[in-house]
Scaffold this motif. Structure first.
Motif, PDB file in Angstrom:
ATOM      1  N   ARG A  86       0.686  -1.048   0.035  1.00  0.00           N
ATOM      2  CA  ARG A  86       0.097  -0.040   0.085  1.00  0.00           C
ATOM      3  C   ARG A  86       0.912   1.342   0.018  1.00  0.00           C
ATOM      4  O   ARG A  86       0.509   2.267  -0.830  1.00  0.00           O
ATOM      5  N   ILE A  87       1.831   1.230   0.812  1.00  0.00           N
ATOM      6  CA  ILE A  87       2.665   2.467   0.843  1.00  0.00           C
ATOM      7  C   ILE A  87       3.308   2.507  -0.451  1.00  0.00           C
ATOM      8  O   ILE A  87       3.484   3.767  -0.975  1.00  0.00           O
ATOM      9  N   SER A  88       3.958   1.632  -1.076  1.00  0.00           N
ATOM     10  CA  SER A  88       4.622   1.722  -2.460  1.00  0.00           C
ATOM     11  C   SER A  88       3.769   2.240  -3.486  1.00  0.00           C
ATOM     12  O   SER A  88       3.864   2.920  -4.359  1.00  0.00           O
ATOM     13  N   GLU A  89       2.401   1.817  -3.333  1.00  0.00           N
ATOM     14  CA  GLU A  89       1.231   2.239  -4.369  1.00  0.00           C
ATOM     15  C   GLU A  89       1.023   3.674  -4.151  1.00  0.00           C
ATOM     16  O   GLU A  89       0.773   4.643  -5.024  1.00  0.00           O
ATOM     17  N   GLU A  90       0.762   4.196  -2.916  1.00  0.00           N
ATOM     18  CA  GLU A  90       0.260   5.290  -2.490  1.00  0.00           C
ATOM     19  C   GLU A  90       1.106   6.542  -2.736  1.00  0.00           C
ATOM     20  O   GLU A  90       1.052   7.843  -2.952  1.00  0.00           O
ATOM     21  N   LEU A  91       2.580   6.154  -2.249  1.00  0.00           N
ATOM     22  CA  LEU A  91       3.556   7.007  -2.174  1.00  0.00           C
ATOM     23  C   LEU A  91       4.661   6.722  -3.197  1.00  0.00           C
ATOM     24  O   LEU A  91       5.939   6.825  -3.219  1.00  0.00           O
ATOM     25  N   ASP A  92       4.356   6.471  -4.549  1.00  0.00           N
ATOM     26  CA  ASP A  92       5.221   6.088  -5.713  1.00  0.00           C
ATOM     27  C   ASP A  92       5.735   7.463  -6.099  1.00  0.00           C
ATOM     28  O   ASP A  92       4.952   8.496  -6.492  1.00  0.00           O
ATOM     29  N   HIS A  93       6.983   7.539  -6.088  1.00  0.00           N
ATOM     30  CA  HIS A  93       7.667   8.674  -6.629  1.00  0.00           C
ATOM     31  C   HIS A  93       8.242   8.543  -8.113  1.00  0.00           C
ATOM     32  O   HIS A  93       9.046   9.752  -8.487  1.00  0.00           O
ATOM     33  N   SER A  94       7.873   7.469  -8.855  1.00  0.00           N
ATOM     34  CA  SER A  94       8.612   7.324  -9.947  1.00  0.00           C
ATOM     35  C   SER A  94       8.295   8.116 -11.013  1.00  0.00           C
ATOM     36  O   SER A  94       9.052   8.622 -11.948  1.00  0.00           O
ATOM     37  N   HIS A  95       7.006   8.911 -10.948  1.00  0.00           N
ATOM     38  CA  HIS A  95       6.432   9.729 -12.091  1.00  0.00           C
ATOM     39  C   HIS A  95       7.316  11.055 -11.782  1.00  0.00           C
ATOM     40  O   HIS A  95       7.485  11.842 -12.820  1.00  0.00           O
ATOM     41  N   LEU A  96       7.614  11.414 -10.697  1.00  0.00           N
ATOM     42  CA  LEU A  96       8.280  12.707 -10.440  1.00  0.00           C
ATOM     43  C   LEU A  96       9.677  12.681 -10.905  1.00  0.00           C
ATOM     44  O   LEU A  96      10.395  13.451 -11.525  1.00  0.00           O
ATOM     45  N   THR A  97      10.476  11.330 -10.642  1.00  0.00           N
ATOM     46  CA  THR A  97      11.710  11.313 -11.103  1.00  0.00           C
ATOM     47  C   THR A  97      11.969  11.025 -12.596  1.00  0.00           C
ATOM     48  O   THR A  97      12.811  11.657 -13.154  1.00  0.00           O
ATOM     49  N   ALA A  98      10.711  10.237 -13.116  1.00  0.00           N
ATOM     50  CA  ALA A  98      10.873  10.167 -14.645  1.00  0.00           C
ATOM     51  C   ALA A  98      10.732  11.598 -15.277  1.00  0.00           C
ATOM     52  O   ALA A  98      11.348  11.887 -16.427  1.00  0.00           O
ATOM     53  N   ARG A  99       9.698  12.603 -14.815  1.00  0.00           N
ATOM     54  CA  ARG A  99       9.682  13.948 -15.419  1.00  0.00           C
ATOM     55  C   ARG A  99      10.993  14.644 -15.459  1.00  0.00           C
ATOM     56  O   ARG A  99      11.553  15.453 -16.278  1.00  0.00           O
TER      57      ARG A  99
END
Length: 370
Positions: A86-99
């Motif tokens: 749940r934490i991995s799903e709710e606090l995923d930061h990959s979209h920020l690092t990808a941008r």
């Protein structure tokens, strides 16, 4: 006959004294014998009582050890796996690092304002994930052990009663077994129902502490330790007293039943036993003794985490690193804190704390942990 009377007159006092002495001696002998017999019977009773007491103590210790193993090997791993997902799903930061990666070397892709906003979002998200993982791991491990010890004590008492009436545990009311299963299933309440509010409140505390910290500011292990402690202090103190309990468990069995997606009024059984277990658990969580255990556990985990972090900085805790460069490491700490209990050294550290061991020993014995 005359001589016999003369003898009686002359010696009757001696005869009375002799008979009295002999009679008294006999009475004293009988009293002594009875007293000795009572002492012997009492010693046998005491010896039997000591043997029974030792047997009960050994059974309690064995059952207590089994209860702790159940928490560590079954209940906690399952709940921790769900929490990690749940934490991995709710606090995923990959979209920020990808941008941010896409914007490198492409000046027209992102404006400086957009980059700055992305970095700020990444800063808040990374710290939120780390501190929330630290708090949730600590609280879940403590909470589940409260659950299992309370249930274990009830099961032990019920088993003892069953043995007295020559009944086996398997012959108990199936509703009780169902309530016990539902009670342990409530360990997933944090991941299933409390996580959204927990994330929101933790983000608020993180934003409050980090609002004055710039990405170029230098942070060392000591400053990072201070930052984490400030976030935890604000998070635990903001809102109604003991508001954090509502992240971990429902207010009562009825509200929990209504939240369960598979429940319905037609299928929902009597919740008296389940409610009793939940009331006892909430009372423990709200106690000053448990609050003390929380404080000690969180402080110890933060210290251990900063020891590891200092080693990552080359073993020099005073060495400062720009906050922007620390964010990837900070983001990696969350999954580390949520590893499986068997390989999670932070959970092991909490377990071995003397204050924690004493608290659960007294809790299982249904004594005040003061």
């Amino acid at each position: 006959m005359l001589s016999l009377r003369n003898f009686w007159r002359r010696h009757r006092r001696k005869v009375f004294v002799t008979v009295g002495v002999i009679g008294s001696g006999y009475v004293f002998y009988k009293l002594y014998h009875a007293h000795k017999q009572r002492l012997s019977d009492l010693e046998r009773e005491l010896e039997g009582g000591r043997a029974t007491e030792e047997l009960i103590k050994a059974q309690l210790q064995a059952h207590f050890g089994n209860i702790q193993r159940v928490a560590d090997s079954i209940t906690l791993p399952s709940a921790m796996h769900f929490l990690r997902s749940r934490i991995s799903e709710e606090l995923d930061h990959s979209h920020l690092t990808a941008r941010l990666e896409q914007g490198k070397g492409q000046s027209n892709t992102l404006t400086s304002l957009e980059k700055r906003q992305l970095w700020e979002n990444l800063k808040i998200l990374s710290f939120t994930r780390m501190v929330l993982s630290l708090w949730a791991m600590t609280m879940l491990s403590l909470y589940i052990r409260v659950q299992v010890n309370i249930l274990g004590r009830h099961l032990y008492i019920d088993t003892a009663r069953d043995l007295e009436s020559s009944q086996l545990l398997e012959e108990t009311d199936p509703f009780d077994r169902h309530s016990q299963q539902e009670f342990l299933a409530a360990a997933d309440y944090l991941s299933g129902y409390g996580i959204s509010t927990l994330i929101s409140d933790m983000q608020t505390a993180v934003a409050e502490v980090l609002k004055g910290k710039q990405l170029r500011d230098l942070l060392n292990a000591s400053l990072l330790h201070e930052t984490i402690v400030q976030i935890l202090d604000i998070f635990m103190s903001v809102g109604p007293p003991n508001h954090w309990v509502n992240y971990l468990m429902p207010e009562n069995a009825i509200s929990y039943k209504h939240q369960m997606p598979t429940s319905s009024s037609a299928l929902r059984p009597d919740v008296t036993k389940l409610d009793q277990l939940m009331v006892e658990t909430r009372a423990v969580l709200l106690s000053d003794e448990f609050r003390n255990v929380i404080t000690i556990s969180l402080r110890t985990v933060v210290d251990a985490l900063m020891d590891d972090f200092g080693l990552q900085l080359g073993g020099d805790p005073s060495r400062g690193v720009p906050l922007a460069k620390l964010l990837p490491r900070i983001a990696q700490i969350g999954p580390l804190l949520l590893e499986e209990p068997g390989s999670n050294r932070f959970i092991q550290i909490i377990r071995r704390l003397p204050e924690v061991e004493l608290f659960y020993t007294l809790l299982y014995a249904n004594m005040s942990p003061s």
